[in-house]
Motif scaffolding. Structure first.
Motif, PDB file in Angstrom:
ATOM      1  N   GLU A 193      41.174  43.100  37.862  1.00  0.00           N
ATOM      2  CA  GLU A 193      40.722  41.873  38.525  1.00  0.00           C
ATOM      3  C   GLU A 193      39.378  42.095  39.199  1.00  0.00           C
ATOM      4  O   GLU A 193      39.054  43.206  39.616  1.00  0.00           O
ATOM      5  N   SER A 194      38.629  41.020  39.306  1.00  0.00           N
ATOM      6  CA  SER A 194      37.361  41.045  40.034  1.00  0.00           C
ATOM      7  C   SER A 194      37.078  39.632  40.544  1.00  0.00           C
ATOM      8  O   SER A 194      37.732  38.670  40.123  1.00  0.00           O
ATOM      9  N   GLY A 195      36.116  39.536  41.451  1.00  0.00           N
ATOM     10  CA  GLY A 195      35.687  38.233  41.935  1.00  0.00           C
ATOM     11  C   GLY A 195      36.216  37.850  43.298  1.00  0.00           C
ATOM     12  O   GLY A 195      35.864  36.794  43.832  1.00  0.00           O
ATOM     13  N   GLY A 196      37.086  38.667  43.859  1.00  0.00           N
ATOM     14  CA  GLY A 196      37.581  38.365  45.194  1.00  0.00           C
ATOM     15  C   GLY A 196      36.514  38.604  46.241  1.00  0.00           C
ATOM     16  O   GLY A 196      35.427  39.097  45.957  1.00  0.00           O
ATOM     17  N   GLY A 197      36.837  38.232  47.467  1.00  0.00           N
ATOM     18  CA  GLY A 197      35.891  38.423  48.556  1.00  0.00           C
ATOM     19  C   GLY A 197      36.133  37.434  49.664  1.00  0.00           C
ATOM     20  O   GLY A 197      37.222  36.886  49.803  1.00  0.00           O
ATOM     21  N   LEU A 198      35.100  37.209  50.447  1.00  0.00           N
ATOM     22  CA  LEU A 198      35.161  36.319  51.595  1.00  0.00           C
ATOM     23  C   LEU A 198      34.534  34.978  51.244  1.00  0.00           C
ATOM     24  O   LEU A 198      33.433  34.943  50.669  1.00  0.00           O
ATOM     25  N   ALA A 199      35.229  33.899  51.555  1.00  0.00           N
ATOM     26  CA  ALA A 199      34.697  32.559  51.349  1.00  0.00           C
ATOM     27  C   ALA A 199      34.965  31.719  52.583  1.00  0.00           C
ATOM     28  O   ALA A 199      35.930  31.970  53.310  1.00  0.00           O
ATOM     29  N   GLN A 200      34.133  30.740  52.808  1.00  0.00           N
ATOM     30  CA  GLN A 200      34.343  29.819  53.925  1.00  0.00           C
ATOM     31  C   GLN A 200      35.317  28.729  53.502  1.00  0.00           C
ATOM     32  O   GLN A 200      35.444  28.421  52.309  1.00  0.00           O
ATOM     33  N   PRO A 201      36.014  28.142  54.453  1.00  0.00           N
ATOM     34  CA  PRO A 201      36.856  26.982  54.110  1.00  0.00           C
ATOM     35  C   PRO A 201      36.030  25.916  53.395  1.00  0.00           C
ATOM     36  O   PRO A 201      34.907  25.617  53.807  1.00  0.00           O
ATOM     37  N   GLY A 202      36.610  25.387  52.306  1.00  0.00           N
ATOM     38  CA  GLY A 202      35.891  24.425  51.481  1.00  0.00           C
ATOM     39  C   GLY A 202      35.053  25.054  50.396  1.00  0.00           C
ATOM     40  O   GLY A 202      34.527  24.345  49.526  1.00  0.00           O
ATOM     41  N   GLY A 203      34.932  26.375  50.409  1.00  0.00           N
ATOM     42  CA  GLY A 203      34.127  27.064  49.428  1.00  0.00           C
ATOM     43  C   GLY A 203      34.887  27.357  48.142  1.00  0.00           C
ATOM     44  O   GLY A 203      36.026  26.913  47.950  1.00  0.00           O
ATOM     45  N   SER A 204      34.233  28.126  47.279  1.00  0.00           N
ATOM     46  CA  SER A 204      34.800  28.434  45.963  1.00  0.00           C
ATOM     47  C   SER A 204      34.678  29.918  45.651  1.00  0.00           C
ATOM     48  O   SER A 204      33.764  30.595  46.131  1.00  0.00           O
ATOM     49  N   LEU A 205      35.604  30.381  44.857  1.00  0.00           N
ATOM     50  CA  LEU A 205      35.555  31.715  44.269  1.00  0.00           C
ATOM     51  C   LEU A 205      36.102  31.627  42.859  1.00  0.00           C
ATOM     52  O   LEU A 205      36.955  30.781  42.566  1.00  0.00           O
ATOM     53  N   ARG A 206      35.643  32.535  41.999  1.00  0.00           N
ATOM     54  CA  ARG A 206      36.180  32.614  40.649  1.00  0.00           C
ATOM     55  C   ARG A 206      36.676  34.022  40.411  1.00  0.00           C
ATOM     56  O   ARG A 206      35.889  34.976  40.434  1.00  0.00           O
ATOM     57  N   LEU A 207      37.976  34.135  40.193  1.00  0.00           N
ATOM     58  CA  LEU A 207      38.575  35.431  39.875  1.00  0.00           C
ATOM     59  C   LEU A 207      38.587  35.633  38.366  1.00  0.00           C
ATOM     60  O   LEU A 207      38.788  34.690  37.601  1.00  0.00           O
ATOM     61  N   SER A 208      38.383  36.872  37.960  1.00  0.00           N
ATOM     62  CA  SER A 208      38.461  37.247  36.550  1.00  0.00           C
ATOM     63  C   SER A 208      39.451  38.390  36.406  1.00  0.00           C
ATOM     64  O   SER A 208      39.603  39.209  37.317  1.00  0.00           O
ATOM     65  N   CYS A 209      40.089  38.452  35.263  1.00  0.00           N
ATOM     66  CA  CYS A 209      41.011  39.550  34.956  1.00  0.00           C
ATOM     67  C   CYS A 209      40.749  39.976  33.523  1.00  0.00           C
ATOM     68  O   CYS A 209      41.034  39.218  32.585  1.00  0.00           O
ATOM     69  N   ALA A 210      40.201  41.167  33.366  1.00  0.00           N
ATOM     70  CA  ALA A 210      39.896  41.706  32.046  1.00  0.00           C
ATOM     71  C   ALA A 210      41.053  42.568  31.571  1.00  0.00           C
ATOM     72  O   ALA A 210      41.467  43.498  32.275  1.00  0.00           O
ATOM     73  N   ALA A 211      41.569  42.261  30.392  1.00  0.00           N
ATOM     74  CA  ALA A 211      42.746  42.944  29.855  1.00  0.00           C
ATOM     75  C   ALA A 211      42.369  43.867  28.703  1.00  0.00           C
ATOM     76  O   ALA A 211      41.437  43.582  27.944  1.00  0.00           O
ATOM     77  N   SER A 212      43.114  44.946  28.582  1.00  0.00           N
ATOM     78  CA  SER A 212      42.935  45.849  27.452  1.00  0.00           C
ATOM     79  C   SER A 212      44.229  46.602  27.202  1.00  0.00           C
ATOM     80  O   SER A 212      45.077  46.712  28.095  1.00  0.00           O
ATOM     81  N   GLY A 213      44.386  47.104  25.975  1.00  0.00           N
ATOM     82  CA  GLY A 213      45.540  47.935  25.654  1.00  0.00           C
ATOM     83  C   GLY A 213      46.758  47.185  25.142  1.00  0.00           C
ATOM     84  O   GLY A 213      47.799  47.800  24.910  1.00  0.00           O
ATOM     85  N   PHE A 214      46.656  45.865  24.994  1.00  0.00           N
ATOM     86  CA  PHE A 214      47.753  45.084  24.427  1.00  0.00           C
ATOM     87  C   PHE A 214      47.173  43.835  23.764  1.00  0.00           C
ATOM     88  O   PHE A 214      45.994  43.530  23.945  1.00  0.00           O
ATOM     89  N   SER A 215      47.999  43.140  23.013  1.00  0.00           N
ATOM     90  CA  SER A 215      47.543  41.955  22.260  1.00  0.00           C
ATOM     91  C   SER A 215      47.484  40.749  23.186  1.00  0.00           C
ATOM     92  O   SER A 215      48.407  39.929  23.240  1.00  0.00           O
ATOM     93  N   PHE A 216      46.392  40.654  23.876  1.00  0.00           N
ATOM     94  CA  PHE A 216      46.212  39.659  24.941  1.00  0.00           C
ATOM     95  C   PHE A 216      46.577  38.249  24.486  1.00  0.00           C
ATOM     96  O   PHE A 216      47.249  37.519  25.212  1.00  0.00           O
TER      97      PHE A 216
END
Length: 118
Positions: free
Chosen positions: A6-29
């Motif tokens: 996972e990546s993309g976490g962090g600190l955001a203000q109320p009303g703000g936005s974040l986008r999390l990503s999850c990169a997979a490997s080692g299986f048939s995603f």
């Protein structure tokens, strides 16, 4: 070996936005249902959003409906969680999950911290 990063976490203000990503490997995603869970200290993991294989359908926790959007890119073996209109109660560690019901296989990422605070 199987990895969910996972990546993309962090600190955001109320009303703000974040986008999390999850990169997979080692299986048939593309054959796996992908989900995002979250957990706060002292509580169990809570299912936030799910997207089935072939992006057939999505489901959301009631409290995030209309604010969060789960999507997947099977060509990149990646699942995303777009989080808008963030609230302090969205603060948690967010985990990526992959599940293949027929094969009874489930994998977890290591988690990424999301903090919503002014």
């Amino acid at each position: 070996q199987v990895q969910l990063v996972e990546s993309g976490g962090g600190l955001a203000q109320p009303g703000g936005s974040l986008r999390l990503s999850c990169a997979a490997s080692g299986f048939s995603f593309r054959f796996y249902t992908m989900s995002w869970y979250r957990q706060v200290p002292g509580k169990g993991r809570e299912l936030v959003a799910t997207i089935t294989s072939n992006a057939g359908s999505t489901n959301y926790l009631d409290s995030v409906k209309g604010r969060f959007t789960i999507s997947r890119d099977d060509a990149r073996n990646t699942v995303y969680l777009q989080m808008n209109s963030l609230k302090p109660e969205d603060t948690a560690v967010y985990y990526c999950n992959a599940e293949h019901h027929l094969l009874s296989r489930m994998y977890w990422g290591q988690g990424t911290q999301v903090t919503v605070s002014s």
